[in-house]
Design a protein around this motif. Structure first.
Motif, PDB file in Angstrom:
ATOM      1  N   ALA A  38       0.874  -1.175   0.000  1.00 23.05           N
ATOM      2  CA  ALA A  38       0.000   0.000   0.000  1.00 23.05           C
ATOM      3  C   ALA A  38       0.906   1.218   0.000  1.00 23.05           C
ATOM      4  CB  ALA A  38      -0.906  -0.004   1.224  1.00 23.05           C
ATOM      5  N   ALA A  39       0.769   2.056  -1.018  1.00 21.39           N
ATOM      6  CA  ALA A  39       1.661   3.207  -1.149  1.00 21.39           C
ATOM      7  C   ALA A  39       0.964   4.332  -1.901  1.00 21.39           C
ATOM      8  CB  ALA A  39       2.939   2.794  -1.878  1.00 21.39           C
ATOM      9  N   SER A  40       1.497   5.532  -1.728  1.00 20.72           N
ATOM     10  CA  SER A  40       0.971   6.714  -2.417  1.00 20.72           C
ATOM     11  C   SER A  40       1.874   7.072  -3.582  1.00 20.72           C
ATOM     12  CB  SER A  40       0.917   7.894  -1.457  1.00 20.72           C
ATOM     13  OG  SER A  40       0.029   7.619  -0.404  1.00 20.72           O
ATOM     14  N   VAL A  41       1.268   7.554  -4.643  1.00 19.12           N
ATOM     15  CA  VAL A  41       2.024   7.963  -5.822  1.00 19.12           C
ATOM     16  C   VAL A  41       2.591   9.358  -5.582  1.00 19.12           C
ATOM     17  CG1 VAL A  41       1.907   8.457  -8.295  1.00 19.12           C
ATOM     18  CG2 VAL A  41       0.612   6.530  -7.340  1.00 19.12           C
ATOM     19  N   ILE A  91       6.638   5.871  -5.974  1.00 21.09           N
ATOM     20  CA  ILE A  91       5.652   5.707  -4.913  1.00 21.09           C
ATOM     21  C   ILE A  91       6.352   5.701  -3.555  1.00 21.09           C
ATOM     22  CG2 ILE A  91       4.062   4.460  -6.427  1.00 21.09           C
ATOM     23  CD1 ILE A  91       4.948   1.855  -5.029  1.00 21.09           C
ATOM     24  N   ASP A 110       5.692   4.370   0.648  1.00 20.26           N
ATOM     25  CA  ASP A 110       4.882   3.865   1.754  1.00 20.26           C
ATOM     26  C   ASP A 110       5.311   4.661   2.987  1.00 20.26           C
ATOM     27  OD1 ASP A 110       7.286   2.718   2.590  1.00 20.26           O
ATOM     28  OD2 ASP A 110       6.562   0.653   2.522  1.00 20.26           O
ATOM     29  N   THR A 111       5.077   4.175   4.159  1.00 22.82           N
ATOM     30  CA  THR A 111       5.421   4.960   5.351  1.00 22.82           C
ATOM     31  C   THR A 111       6.920   5.057   5.595  1.00 22.82           C
ATOM     32  OG1 THR A 111       5.106   2.983   6.702  1.00 22.82           O
ATOM     33  CG2 THR A 111       3.244   4.509   6.530  1.00 22.82           C
ATOM     34  N   GLY A 144      -0.606  11.700  -5.472  1.00 23.23           N
ATOM     35  CA  GLY A 144      -1.257  11.951  -4.197  1.00 23.23           C
ATOM     36  C   GLY A 144      -2.262  10.897  -3.784  1.00 23.23           C
ATOM     37  N   LYS A 145      -2.554   9.964  -4.685  1.00 24.47           N
ATOM     38  CA  LYS A 145      -3.537   8.910  -4.389  1.00 24.47           C
ATOM     39  C   LYS A 145      -2.811   7.671  -3.867  1.00 24.47           C
ATOM     40  CE  LYS A 145      -6.910  11.318  -6.373  1.00 24.47           C
ATOM     41  NZ  LYS A 145      -6.258  12.319  -7.129  1.00 24.47           N
ATOM     42  N   ARG A 146      -3.515   6.918  -3.039  1.00 21.21           N
ATOM     43  CA  ARG A 146      -2.964   5.705  -2.443  1.00 21.21           C
ATOM     44  C   ARG A 146      -3.550   4.491  -3.170  1.00 21.21           C
ATOM     45  NH1 ARG A 146      -0.030   4.807   1.961  1.00 21.21           N
ATOM     46  NH2 ARG A 146      -0.364   2.944   3.196  1.00 21.21           N
ATOM     47  N   PHE A 147      -2.700   3.547  -3.510  1.00 23.58           N
ATOM     48  CA  PHE A 147      -3.100   2.336  -4.212  1.00 23.58           C
ATOM     49  C   PHE A 147      -2.441   1.129  -3.551  1.00 23.58           C
ATOM     50  CE2 PHE A 147      -3.225   5.723  -7.382  1.00 23.58           C
ATOM     51  CZ  PHE A 147      -4.457   5.517  -7.977  1.00 23.58           C
ATOM     52  N   ILE A 148      -2.974  -0.024  -3.840  1.00 25.13           N
ATOM     53  CA  ILE A 148      -2.329  -1.269  -3.416  1.00 25.13           C
ATOM     54  C   ILE A 148      -1.683  -1.876  -4.644  1.00 25.13           C
ATOM     55  CG2 ILE A 148      -2.673  -3.580  -2.477  1.00 25.13           C
ATOM     56  CD1 ILE A 148      -5.045  -2.428  -0.891  1.00 25.13           C
TER      57      ILE A 148
END
Length: 130
Positions: A9-12, A63, A65-66, A123-127
């Motif tokens: 799970a990460a943001s672009v 991308i 992740d945290t 800015g969107k998060r995807f898996i």
């Protein structure tokens, strides 16, 4: 080859280039070389007429992740819902638009398309399956 697959799970953060589709070999999905009205696959040797070349999505993204940043490339028809058309149809639209606008590079993505892709993903998060 020992391959571990998982989900991330990460943001672009950014779109890495403006070339979202490529001519792809129908046998091995490698990039085709288009030359003088013909295509050639350097990987498997497949050949044919350039007008019969298939196109496939290729979206290169940065991308996060945290904890980490990653460069990732998403391929294929999983991108159809985001673009609203198949890669084949998008290629036709790009070529038609470029012809009408006088663009000399008939495969160049119009600026409006690049901006729309950035708006859709950044800015969107995807898996991601990795």
């Amino acid at each position: 080859m020992n391959t571990v697959r998982g989900l991330l799970a990460a943001s672009v953060i950014s779109v890495q280039n403006s070339c979202f589709i490529y001519p792809a070999c129908q046998k091995c999905f490698s990039r085709l070389i288009l030359d003088s009205g013909r295509f050639n696959c350097l990987k498997c040797g497949c050949t044919g007429e350039a007008k019969d070349a298939s196109y496939r999505y290729r979206l290169s993204l940065k991308i996060a992740d945290t904890n980490d940043l990653f460069d990732i490339t998403v391929f294929g028809s999983c991108l159809d819902p985001f673009f609203g058309v198949t890669a084949e149809n998008l290629q036709r639209c790009i070529q038609d638009f470029n012809q009408l606008s006088g663009e000399t590079n008939i495969d160049a993505s119009p600026g409006a398309l690049v901006q729309a892709v950035e708006t859709c993903f950044i800015g969107k998060r995807f898996i991601f399956g990795v």
